[in-house]
Design a protein around this motif. Structure first.
Motif, PDB file in Angstrom:
ATOM      1  N   ALA A 220       0.841  -1.208   0.000  1.00  0.00           N
ATOM      2  CA  ALA A 220       0.000   0.000   0.000  1.00  0.00           C
ATOM      3  C   ALA A 220       0.870   1.250   0.000  1.00  0.00           C
ATOM      4  O   ALA A 220       1.834   1.357   0.754  1.00  0.00           O
ATOM      5  CB  ALA A 220      -0.919  -0.013   1.212  1.00  0.00           C
ATOM      6  N   GLY A 221       0.558   2.172  -0.885  1.00  0.00           N
ATOM      7  CA  GLY A 221       1.270   3.431  -0.954  1.00  0.00           C
ATOM      8  C   GLY A 221       2.560   3.406  -1.747  1.00  0.00           C
ATOM      9  O   GLY A 221       3.189   4.428  -1.952  1.00  0.00           O
ATOM     10  N   ARG A 222       2.962   2.253  -2.208  1.00  0.00           N
ATOM     11  CA  ARG A 222       4.201   2.161  -2.988  1.00  0.00           C
ATOM     12  C   ARG A 222       3.954   2.687  -4.394  1.00  0.00           C
ATOM     13  O   ARG A 222       3.012   2.272  -5.058  1.00  0.00           O
ATOM     14  CB  ARG A 222       4.664   0.715  -3.025  1.00  0.00           C
ATOM     15  CG  ARG A 222       5.761   0.524  -4.028  1.00  0.00           C
ATOM     16  CD  ARG A 222       6.913  -0.270  -3.549  1.00  0.00           C
ATOM     17  NE  ARG A 222       7.836  -0.341  -4.664  1.00  0.00           N
ATOM     18  CZ  ARG A 222       8.369  -1.437  -5.104  1.00  0.00           C
ATOM     19  NH1 ARG A 222       8.113  -2.577  -4.510  1.00  0.00           N
ATOM     20  NH2 ARG A 222       9.185  -1.415  -6.119  1.00  0.00           N
ATOM     21  N   SER A 223       4.807   3.579  -4.869  1.00  0.00           N
ATOM     22  CA  SER A 223       4.577   4.189  -6.176  1.00  0.00           C
ATOM     23  C   SER A 223       5.660   3.872  -7.204  1.00  0.00           C
ATOM     24  O   SER A 223       5.495   4.190  -8.368  1.00  0.00           O
ATOM     25  CB  SER A 223       4.435   5.706  -6.028  1.00  0.00           C
ATOM     26  OG  SER A 223       5.613   6.247  -5.464  1.00  0.00           O
ATOM     27  N   SER A 224       6.745   3.256  -6.799  1.00  0.00           N
ATOM     28  CA  SER A 224       7.816   2.951  -7.747  1.00  0.00           C
ATOM     29  C   SER A 224       7.586   1.595  -8.414  1.00  0.00           C
ATOM     30  O   SER A 224       7.007   0.688  -7.817  1.00  0.00           O
ATOM     31  CB  SER A 224       9.171   2.970  -7.044  1.00  0.00           C
ATOM     32  OG  SER A 224       9.179   2.039  -5.979  1.00  0.00           O
ATOM     33  N   PRO A 225       8.038   1.461  -9.669  1.00  0.00           N
ATOM     34  CA  PRO A 225       7.854   0.188 -10.369  1.00  0.00           C
ATOM     35  C   PRO A 225       8.740  -0.901  -9.771  1.00  0.00           C
ATOM     36  O   PRO A 225       9.734  -0.620  -9.102  1.00  0.00           O
ATOM     37  CB  PRO A 225       8.268   0.498 -11.809  1.00  0.00           C
ATOM     38  CG  PRO A 225       9.170   1.669 -11.709  1.00  0.00           C
ATOM     39  CD  PRO A 225       8.721   2.449 -10.501  1.00  0.00           C
ATOM     40  N   MET A 226       8.352  -2.150 -10.041  1.00  0.00           N
ATOM     41  CA  MET A 226       9.155  -3.285  -9.590  1.00  0.00           C
ATOM     42  C   MET A 226      10.484  -3.311 -10.336  1.00  0.00           C
ATOM     43  O   MET A 226      10.534  -2.965 -11.518  1.00  0.00           O
ATOM     44  CB  MET A 226       8.416  -4.594  -9.865  1.00  0.00           C
ATOM     45  CG  MET A 226       7.220  -4.818  -8.994  1.00  0.00           C
ATOM     46  SD  MET A 226       6.486  -6.441  -9.285  1.00  0.00           S
ATOM     47  CE  MET A 226       5.496  -6.061 -10.729  1.00  0.00           C
ATOM     48  N   VAL A 227      11.538  -3.729  -9.631  1.00  0.00           N
ATOM     49  CA  VAL A 227      12.843  -3.882 -10.264  1.00  0.00           C
ATOM     50  C   VAL A 227      13.421  -5.239  -9.878  1.00  0.00           C
ATOM     51  O   VAL A 227      13.169  -5.754  -8.782  1.00  0.00           O
ATOM     52  CB  VAL A 227      13.830  -2.755  -9.864  1.00  0.00           C
ATOM     53  CG1 VAL A 227      13.359  -1.415 -10.384  1.00  0.00           C
ATOM     54  CG2 VAL A 227      14.045  -2.705  -8.375  1.00  0.00           C
TER      55      VAL A 227
END
Length: 158
Positions: free
Chosen positions: A41-48
């Motif tokens: 929840a609240g995470r806005s960066s793409p997966m890496v």
């Protein structure tokens, strides 16, 4: 070991689906109503590739199922593929491949392929997995209709 695969054709460009697929918010959207993963929840960066995390997986966003660990092994824009290795106390292996492929102008195919190992529970976990991914694919179609088609697209009126 069991392998399950669920595929659907989506009425939008592969690039749009690929852009959305890389974000945890999309995962939360397509699981909404069935599964919750509060750690995202609240995470806005793409997966890496290389990142790893653990958190509670909640059935219907309320009932704790398990503490689930996800390791992102590959994020490949050239093939529009994400591969993860996941596990928890019931499931030793949940190796997940998410893939987007162009199908026709303004259309693409999205697939989830999962290799599952859960000992004696493997057949039951595989059935649960198929149900999860069928649900998620319905939610993907809804997401595309509402948010991933451009005004004037044939898909936007379908």
């Amino acid at each position: 070991m069991r392998t399950i695969r669920v595929e659907t054709e989506l009425p939008t460009d592969a690039d749009r689906v690929w852009d959305a697929l890389r974000y945890p918010s999309t995962f939360l959207y397509v699981c909404r109503g069935l599964l919750g993963f509060p750690a995202l929840a609240g995470r806005s960066s793409p997966m890496v590739a290389g990142e790893r995390g653990s958190g509670w997986l909640l059935l219907f966003h309320v009932l704790p199922l398990t503490r689930h660990t996800i390791e992102v092994r590959e994020v490949d824009p050239a093939t529009m593929t994400i591969r993860t290795h996941e596990h928890d106390h019931l499931v030793q292996t949940w190796d997940h491949t998410l893939r987007v492929t162009p199908a026709a102008p303004g259309r693409c195919r999205y697939s989830d392929t999962v290799d599952i190992e859960a000992g004696r529970l493997t057949p039951l976990v595989a059935l649960f997995g198929v149900a999860i991914y069928r649900y998620r694919h319905r939610r993907w179609r809804k997401l595309v209709r509402r948010h991933l088609t451009a005004p004037g697209d044939l898909a936007a009126t379908a």
